[in-house]
Design an enzyme around this catalytic site. Structure first.
Site, mmCIF file in Angstrom:
data_model
loop_
_atom_site.group_PDB
_atom_site.id
_atom_site.type_symbol
_atom_site.label_atom_id
_atom_site.label_comp_id
_atom_site.label_asym_id
_atom_site.label_seq_id
_atom_site.Cartn_x
_atom_site.Cartn_y
_atom_site.Cartn_z
ATOM 1 N N LYS A 122 1.201 10.669 3.358
ATOM 2 C CA LYS A 122 0.018 10.114 2.711
ATOM 3 C C LYS A 122 -1.082 11.152 2.890
ATOM 4 O O LYS A 122 -1.377 11.555 4.020
ATOM 5 C CB LYS A 122 -0.358 8.782 3.362
ATOM 6 C CG LYS A 122 -1.360 7.946 2.591
ATOM 7 C CD LYS A 122 -1.507 6.588 3.266
ATOM 8 C CE LYS A 122 -2.420 5.655 2.486
ATOM 9 N NZ LYS A 122 -2.512 4.318 3.140
ATOM 10 N N GLY A 173 -5.445 13.342 -4.190
ATOM 11 C CA GLY A 173 -4.214 13.436 -3.406
ATOM 12 C C GLY A 173 -4.427 13.508 -1.916
ATOM 13 O O GLY A 173 -3.511 13.827 -1.162
ATOM 14 N N ARG A 176 10.883 0.880 -3.994
ATOM 15 C CA ARG A 176 9.994 -0.247 -4.196
ATOM 16 C C ARG A 176 10.525 -1.146 -5.301
ATOM 17 O O ARG A 176 11.348 -0.712 -6.117
ATOM 18 C CB ARG A 176 8.598 0.264 -4.597
ATOM 19 C CG ARG A 176 8.050 1.344 -3.662
ATOM 20 C CD ARG A 176 7.126 2.287 -4.429
ATOM 21 N NE ARG A 176 6.796 3.474 -3.642
ATOM 22 C CZ ARG A 176 5.663 3.633 -2.966
ATOM 23 N NH1 ARG A 176 4.743 2.698 -2.991
ATOM 24 N NH2 ARG A 176 5.445 4.729 -2.270
ATOM 25 N N ASP A 216 4.481 -2.439 -6.485
ATOM 26 C CA ASP A 216 4.786 -1.068 -6.070
ATOM 27 C C ASP A 216 4.545 -0.871 -4.573
ATOM 28 O O ASP A 216 4.839 0.205 -4.042
ATOM 29 C CB ASP A 216 3.959 -0.052 -6.867
ATOM 30 C CG ASP A 216 2.466 -0.279 -6.723
ATOM 31 O OD1 ASP A 216 1.995 -1.338 -7.156
ATOM 32 O OD2 ASP A 216 1.773 0.604 -6.182
ATOM 33 N N ASN A 217 4.038 -1.909 -3.889
ATOM 34 C CA ASN A 217 3.840 -1.841 -2.448
ATOM 35 C C ASN A 217 4.849 -2.685 -1.679
ATOM 36 O O ASN A 217 4.668 -2.920 -0.479
ATOM 37 C CB ASN A 217 2.427 -2.309 -2.079
ATOM 38 C CG ASN A 217 1.385 -1.218 -2.280
ATOM 39 O OD1 ASN A 217 1.729 -0.055 -2.430
ATOM 40 N ND2 ASN A 217 0.131 -1.594 -2.307
#
Length: 453
Positions: free
Chosen positions: A114, A127, A187, A255-256
């Site tokens: 991350k 990003g 996911r 998507d989590n």
């Protein structure tokens, strides 16, 4: 590179899944790499705890490839519903997977990032990750692991020497890159993307990959249905563990949601001070879609999107019938999770359910701090000033045998993680580069986990 040959078991099945699932990317070239946190307890499970700090930074900050695994970072492709609106333009926008390996139990583990830089899916983002965001992720994962929530773990946090502009915290603010250790990064949104494109061949390939690599099963005659069965069980457990922990994830978009049922990606999380079902973690969740009490519903809704996607490779009616088992699974899991948190053994489904219902009624009727309530209940010394609503719960709990002896830990103060304490841990880091409170809190959370285990 010094690795434990018994514990270090590199793998790379993501490459076999195929290039339709990811984009090769490069990590950002950071001005600095200052090691701020390394989780040697987690690293020992995959044979990386013997790395020197310099080697750690080279592989987990500069992302030189680890031996025997992925030759370069891969940004994963997926879609997802974000606050119930479908978005086909997302993917790993500030992270990537850069290594895979097996842990001591044989599970496939991913090392994902991350804040590692821009990818084809960054859209208008930089990003990057703020240092405060990384600190918050450490606190979330350590506390959740202690409380029995299936969670990714924060493996590393490295400050990058960058000044970032953010609209939701004082800027410029310090930048960082984080590495998480996760049981896969597939996911529900990964399946949604293939359904969106009507890509049956890759959908079958993904179903087989998840069954084989993440669940340890060879695909049978109805692999899509079997996959939904497994995911429903894991996500019901996830929803129940959130409730028993008093935790609010904040952004339970499809998507989590990891198809292994492992919680990850902690942005605007909170621990609820009391049993307030309307309590939200995200300031932008105006409708309370992901409020504390609505999390089981949200996770079930996401599971419905998986079932809808799997219709590309499985019959619809059996999928719908399987979906209808989620409620029963959740009720079983919430009873188990609550008994575990209370330190009590089961007396059978009916008695367990009565105890949990009594507990929730008492929690709704009072404003007892959750972390203090569970601490006192585990220690079998609920204070008299908790009041009359607790009389029924006390009587029902007394009929359940304790699952372990109460040690000295339970004579001390409870360990919580409310937002004021999170801010108090961050303040000395921001002001004086003093990390002592963070390390003390990690030790405190781990002591809680050992006492509960």
């Amino acid at each position: 590179m010094p690795v434990d040959p018994q514990a270090y078991r590199p793998a790379a099945p993501l490459l076999d899944l195929g290039s339709d699932f990811w984009d090769p990317v490069a990590a950002a070239d950071f001005p600095e790499t200052i090691l701020r946190y390394r989780n040697d307890r987690a690293a020992a499970e995959i044979g990386l705890d013997a790395l020197s700090d310099a080697e750690w930074i080279r592989h987990l900050g500069r992302f030189d490839p680890l031996p025997g695994t992925l030759p370069q970072p891969l940004a994963l492709r997926y879609h997802g519903h974000q606050f119930r609106s479908y978005n086909p333009d997302i993917g790993d926008g500030r992270g990537f997977t850069f290594a895979q390996m097996r842990d001591a139990r044989g599970r496939l583990m991913d090392l994902g990032t991350k804040g590692s830089g821009q990818t084809p899916w960054s859209r208008f983002g930089d990003g990057r990750l703020t240092l405060k965001g990384g600190v918050r992720e450490i606190l979330a994962t350590e506390m959740l692991e202690a409380l029995g929530v299936p969670t990714s773990r924060t493996l590393s946090l490295i400050e990058t020497g960058e000044a970032l502009e953010r609209g939701d915290e004082p800027s410029p603010t310090r930048g960082a890159v984080m590495v998480r250790l996760s049981h896969g990064h597939v996911r529900i949104g990964t399946f949604q993307r293939l359904a969106y494109h009507r890509d049956e061949a890759n959908m079958r390939r993904l179903v087989d990959y998840v069954l084989r690599e993440l669940y340890g099963e060879e695909p049978g005659e109805e692999p899509g249905l079997r996959l939904l069965d497994l995911v429903l069980d894991r996500t019901a457990r996830l929803a129940a563990s959130y409730m028993a922990a008093g935790f609010v994830h904040g952004v339970l978009n499809s998507d989590n949601i990891n198809v292994t049922g492992e919680s990850f990606d902690y942005g605007p999380w909170r621990f609820a001070p009391s049993w307030d079902v309307t309590f939200t973690a995200a300031y932008f969740d105006h409708a309370g879609l992901y409020a504390f009490g609505r999390q089981p519903e949200a996770i079930y809704w996401d599971a419905m999107q998986l079932a809808a996607s799997l219709r590309l490779v499985a019959d619809g009616d059996p999928l719908v019938a399987m979906l209808e088992t989620f409620g029963r699974r959740f009720q079983e899991r919430i009873a188990h999770a609550m008994l575990w948190r209370l330190g009590l053994t089961s007396r059978g489904a009916e008695a367990d359910r009565a105890l949990v219902q009594s507990l929730e009624r008492a929690l709704r009727a009072t404003e007892v701090e959750l972390h203090r309530l569970f601490h006192d209940a585990f220690a079998q010394r609920l204070p008299d000033d908790y009041g009359e609503p607790w009389a029924e719960f006390r009587a029902l709990a007394a009929a359940h045998a304790p699952r372990k002896e109460r040690g000295a830990y339970w004579q001390g103060e409870p360990c919580g993680m409310l937002i004021d304490e999170v801010e108090a841990i961050w303040a000395p880091i921001a002001q004086a580069d003093d990390w002592s409170r963070l390390h003390a809190k990690v030790a405190e959370a781990r002591a809680l986990g050992e006492a509960l285990a």
